[in-house]
Design a protein around this motif. Structure first.
Motif, PDB file in Angstrom:
ATOM      1  N   VAL A 106      -1.038   4.886   2.065  1.00 12.56           N
ATOM      2  CA  VAL A 106      -2.121   5.881   1.986  1.00 12.56           C
ATOM      3  C   VAL A 106      -2.585   6.023   0.523  1.00 12.56           C
ATOM      4  CG1 VAL A 106      -2.804   8.248   2.578  1.00 12.56           C
ATOM      5  CG2 VAL A 106      -0.950   7.138   3.863  1.00 12.56           C
ATOM      6  N   PRO A 107      -3.604   5.236   0.141  1.00 12.67           N
ATOM      7  CA  PRO A 107      -4.162   5.389  -1.213  1.00 12.67           C
ATOM      8  C   PRO A 107      -5.289   6.419  -1.164  1.00 12.67           C
ATOM      9  CG  PRO A 107      -4.995   3.380  -0.161  1.00 12.67           C
ATOM     10  CD  PRO A 107      -4.268   4.156   0.895  1.00 12.67           C
ATOM     11  N   MET A 108      -4.993   7.659  -1.511  1.00 12.81           N
ATOM     12  CA  MET A 108      -5.939   8.751  -1.234  1.00 12.81           C
ATOM     13  C   MET A 108      -6.680   9.216  -2.491  1.00 12.81           C
ATOM     14  SD  MET A 108      -5.159  12.344   0.743  1.00 12.81           S
ATOM     15  CE  MET A 108      -4.987  11.784   2.425  1.00 12.81           C
ATOM     16  N   ILE A 109      -8.008   9.082  -2.471  1.00 17.66           N
ATOM     17  CA  ILE A 109      -8.837   9.649  -3.548  1.00 17.66           C
ATOM     18  C   ILE A 109      -9.508  10.899  -2.990  1.00 17.66           C
ATOM     19  CG2 ILE A 109     -10.729   9.272  -5.166  1.00 17.66           C
ATOM     20  CD1 ILE A 109     -10.210   6.275  -4.934  1.00 17.66           C
ATOM     21  N   SER A 110      -9.178  12.032  -3.588  1.00 20.94           N
ATOM     22  CA  SER A 110      -9.650  13.314  -3.048  1.00 20.94           C
ATOM     23  C   SER A 110     -10.597  13.986  -4.021  1.00 20.94           C
ATOM     24  CB  SER A 110      -8.461  14.234  -2.806  1.00 20.94           C
ATOM     25  OG  SER A 110      -7.581  13.651  -1.886  1.00 20.94           O
ATOM     26  N   GLY A 111     -11.027  15.200  -3.630  1.00 21.80           N
ATOM     27  CA  GLY A 111     -11.945  15.960  -4.483  1.00 21.80           C
ATOM     28  C   GLY A 111     -11.363  17.320  -4.838  1.00 21.80           C
ATOM     29  N   ARG A 112     -12.090  18.000  -5.722  1.00 17.34           N
ATOM     30  CA  ARG A 112     -11.727  19.379  -6.082  1.00 17.34           C
ATOM     31  C   ARG A 112     -12.430  20.334  -5.115  1.00 17.34           C
ATOM     32  NH1 ARG A 112      -8.704  19.477 -10.319  1.00 17.34           N
ATOM     33  NH2 ARG A 112      -8.652  17.649 -11.645  1.00 17.34           N
ATOM     34  N   CYS A 146       6.131   4.311  -3.189  1.00 19.40           N
ATOM     35  CA  CYS A 146       6.475   5.270  -2.128  1.00 19.40           C
ATOM     36  C   CYS A 146       5.500   5.292  -0.955  1.00 19.40           C
ATOM     37  CB  CYS A 146       6.637   6.678  -2.714  1.00 19.40           C
ATOM     38  SG  CYS A 146       5.097   7.472  -3.115  1.00 19.40           S
ATOM     39  N   GLY A 147       4.477   4.420  -0.990  1.00 20.29           N
ATOM     40  CA  GLY A 147       3.579   4.329   0.169  1.00 20.29           C
ATOM     41  C   GLY A 147       2.404   5.270   0.117  1.00 20.29           C
ATOM     42  N   CYS A 148       2.306   6.072  -0.922  1.00 25.77           N
ATOM     43  CA  CYS A 148       1.197   7.015  -0.981  1.00 25.77           C
ATOM     44  C   CYS A 148       0.949   7.413  -2.432  1.00 25.77           C
ATOM     45  CB  CYS A 148       1.560   8.249  -0.156  1.00 25.77           C
ATOM     46  SG  CYS A 148       0.356   9.567  -0.283  1.00 25.77           S
ATOM     47  N   ALA A 149      -0.308   7.596  -2.787  1.00 25.54           N
ATOM     48  CA  ALA A 149      -0.638   8.167  -4.097  1.00 25.54           C
ATOM     49  C   ALA A 149      -1.911   8.969  -3.919  1.00 25.54           C
ATOM     50  CB  ALA A 149      -0.831   7.058  -5.133  1.00 25.54           C
ATOM     51  N   LEU A 150      -1.967  10.115  -4.605  1.00 29.65           N
ATOM     52  CA  LEU A 150      -3.123  11.011  -4.441  1.00 29.65           C
ATOM     53  C   LEU A 150      -3.763  11.249  -5.798  1.00 29.65           C
ATOM     54  CD1 LEU A 150      -0.595  12.897  -2.568  1.00 29.65           C
ATOM     55  CD2 LEU A 150      -2.803  12.990  -1.454  1.00 29.65           C
ATOM     56  N   ILE A 151      -5.003  10.803  -5.925  1.00 32.61           N
ATOM     57  CA  ILE A 151      -5.690  11.000  -7.205  1.00 32.61           C
ATOM     58  C   ILE A 151      -7.106  11.513  -6.972  1.00 32.61           C
ATOM     59  CG2 ILE A 151      -4.390   9.238  -8.440  1.00 32.61           C
ATOM     60  CD1 ILE A 151      -6.938   7.442  -8.158  1.00 32.61           C
ATOM     61  N   ILE A 312       6.623  11.729  -3.716  1.00 34.70           N
ATOM     62  CA  ILE A 312       5.257  11.611  -4.263  1.00 34.70           C
ATOM     63  C   ILE A 312       5.111  12.548  -5.463  1.00 34.70           C
ATOM     64  CG2 ILE A 312       2.797  12.034  -3.806  1.00 34.70           C
ATOM     65  CD1 ILE A 312       3.476  11.505  -0.772  1.00 34.70           C
ATOM     66  N   ILE A 313       5.562  13.782  -5.294  1.00 40.11           N
ATOM     67  CA  ILE A 313       5.424  14.766  -6.388  1.00 40.11           C
ATOM     68  C   ILE A 313       6.162  14.263  -7.629  1.00 40.11           C
ATOM     69  CG2 ILE A 313       5.976  17.125  -7.131  1.00 40.11           C
ATOM     70  CD1 ILE A 313       5.698  18.010  -4.201  1.00 40.11           C
ATOM     71  N   ARG A 314       7.381  13.781  -7.421  1.00 33.26           N
ATOM     72  CA  ARG A 314       8.181  13.318  -8.567  1.00 33.26           C
ATOM     73  C   ARG A 314       7.490  12.142  -9.265  1.00 33.26           C
ATOM     74  NH1 ARG A 314      11.618   9.375  -8.889  1.00 33.26           N
ATOM     75  NH2 ARG A 314      11.813   9.081  -6.654  1.00 33.26           N
ATOM     76  N   LEU A 315       6.999  11.180  -8.467  1.00 33.17           N
ATOM     77  CA  LEU A 315       6.372   9.999  -9.078  1.00 33.17           C
ATOM     78  C   LEU A 315       5.064  10.350  -9.789  1.00 33.17           C
ATOM     79  CD1 LEU A 315       7.037   7.375  -6.272  1.00 33.17           C
ATOM     80  CD2 LEU A 315       7.954   7.320  -8.594  1.00 33.17           C
ATOM     81  N   GLN A 316       4.426  11.436  -9.374  1.00 33.77           N
ATOM     82  CA  GLN A 316       3.181  11.833 -10.049  1.00 33.77           C
ATOM     83  C   GLN A 316       3.436  12.936 -11.080  1.00 33.77           C
ATOM     84  OE1 GLN A 316       0.232  10.639  -6.362  1.00 33.77           O
ATOM     85  NE2 GLN A 316      -0.653  11.674  -8.118  1.00 33.77           N
TER      86      GLN A 316
END
Ligand code: URA
Length: 436
Positions: A106-112, A146-151, A312-316
């Motif tokens: 899950v490569p997630m690009i989100s918004g504010r 970890c299979g996911c990143a959120l930016i 995810i939290i730890r890696l980011q």
């Protein structure tokens, strides 16, 4: 080419050429076109609309304003989900770890936050240390670990959307199907995904208040995705009242953790399972949505999704201990209840006003430069259809600034409709599915 002429043409309901749209997007992204001209053009688009060709060109120009990612060397399928935005909509925080725990990427690009609706990035940033501004190399590293990143959108990925999104937030130019479609699809098509699940909200807390407008937007986005070779499904879901029982950045992280731990409000949990199930299905991980739902529930029941969220939290760079001790999240200094004015049943909410109340408390932006207060927000004690007695709390306001309280309180008081008899019909959580 002069920007003022392009604004005038759109103002007068004319059509722009590919070169003209590319000129606007590139010029604004590079900082050569000022905010006031772009804002005027966006308002003209909102009022006058676009042709299908103009929309396709705008989406492509925004997509190609930065790099497009290629994760084809990573073995699992890549899927994502995006919501058009609402009040209390924290499903991404639950779904991303659930689906990554279930074996997809899950490569997630989100918004504010946008207008009255909250944004995934602002919610994540309420976790102390959490970094949503990863470089491309870091994004890839976290995703493959970890299979996911959120930016968020960056100077490298979807930079045009980064700037236009922030401008629309504070110029009342959000509620345009064309601008929403170009914004969402330009980010999502840059992610290198195979499939996308869209959560298109409808109701008083959505940008598309009427179901037919939500369906129109869903069809625009599905068409855009399919043209670019992606599997896309859109669920039209209810936003006539807040999703779950909490709205506000850190309060929403808290509630997402409740769901990841097997609890949380029924509507939120149910929608998360449904959206995750479609992701598993489109990503080829399960044979059908029913099986996908079972897999999603299993990821929660076994604690694997919660463990994934910690990772995810730890890696980011964030404080992963918030998952076990939500007291480590920012909390507001003050709380006050908003009581029901009468005995009866909650017959409905003016949900957008509840979102605006969160913005007024400091949870969203009124100007581009504003910083937000992650701790403020609302806790809802009654959902539509619930019985309430006069004087019992409908909602609790979490606030830090006295000066903002009265306006927020008034918005909330005016948002609840209390009637003597129980509403005969409750709206379904998922109205329909488009695109399969
Ligand atoms: N989400 C986005 O990313 N963009 C919009 O315009 C609305 C919701």
């Amino acid at each position: 080419m002069r920007v003022v002429d392009l604004i005038r043409r759109k103002r007068d309901a004319g059509e722009l050429t590919r070169e003209e749209i590319e000129f606007l997007v590139a010029g604004y992204t590079r900082g050569e076109i000022p905010d006031y001209q772009m804002a005027a053009w966006l308002m003209a688009v909102l009022l006058r609309g676009m042709t299908k060709v103009e929309l396709a060109v705008l989406t492509e120009a925004m997509l190609h304003s930065g790099q497009t990612l290629d994760f084809s060397d990573l073995p699992a399928r890549k899927v994502d989900k995006h919501s058009t935005g609402g009040v209390g909509d924290k499903t991404s925080l639950v779904i991303a770890p659930v689906v990554a725990a279930g074996g997809l990427l899950v490569p997630m690009i989100s918004g504010r936050g946008l207008g009255h609706s909250g944004g995934t990035l602002d919610k994540l940033e309420s976790i102390p240390g959490f970094n949503v501004n990863l470089s491309l190399a870091e994004f890839r590293r976290v995703l493959s670990t970890c299979g996911c990143a959120l930016i968020g959108q960056t100077a490298e990925i979807a930079p045009a959307d980064k700037k236009i999104y922030a401008l629309r937030d504070v110029t009342s130019t959000v509620e345009s199907p064309n601008l929403i479609c170009a914004s969402i699809m330009s980010k999502k098509l840059a992610e290198g995904i195979d499939a996308l699940v869209l959560d298109v909200k409808t109701g008083s807390g959505a940008f598309m208040k009427k179901e037919e407008d939500a369906v129109y937007l869903a069809e625009l986005m599905c068409e855009t995705g399919r043209r670019m070779g992606k599997r896309v499904v859109a669920l039209i879901t209810d936003m006539d009242q807040p999703l779950g029982c909490k709205a506000g950045n850190s309060l929403e992280v808290e509630e997402a953790v409740e769901v990841l731990c097997g609890g949380g409000p029924e509507d939120l949990r149910e929608l998360c399972l449904e959206l995750a199930a479609w992701m598993f299905d489109l990503g080829g991980r399960t044979a059908g949505v029913a099986e996908g739902k079972k897999l999603a529930a299993e990821m929660i029941a076994t604690g694997r999704a919660r463990d994934k969220f910690r990772e995810i939290i730890r890696l980011q760079g964030g404080d992963a201990a918030v998952v076990d001790h939500t007291g480590r999240l920012p909390h507001a200094r003050h709380t006050v209840d908003v009581p029901s004015p009468a005995d009866g049943y909650v017959a409905g909410t003016q949900c957008e006003h509840l979102g605006v109340a969160c913005v007024v408390l400091g949870g969203g932006r009124e100007k581009k430069e504003d910083s937000i207060d992650p701790a403020v927000g609302l806790v809802f004690h009654r959902k539509v259809g619930d019985v309430v007695k006069r004087g019992e709390a409908l909602c609790t306001i979490h606030y830090n600034c006295d000066a903002r309280l009265a306006e927020a309180r008034q918005l909330i008081e005016q948002s609840y409709r209390i009637e003597p008899s129980k509403p005969r019909e409750t709206r379904p959580l998922v109205h329909r599915v488009i695109g399969e």
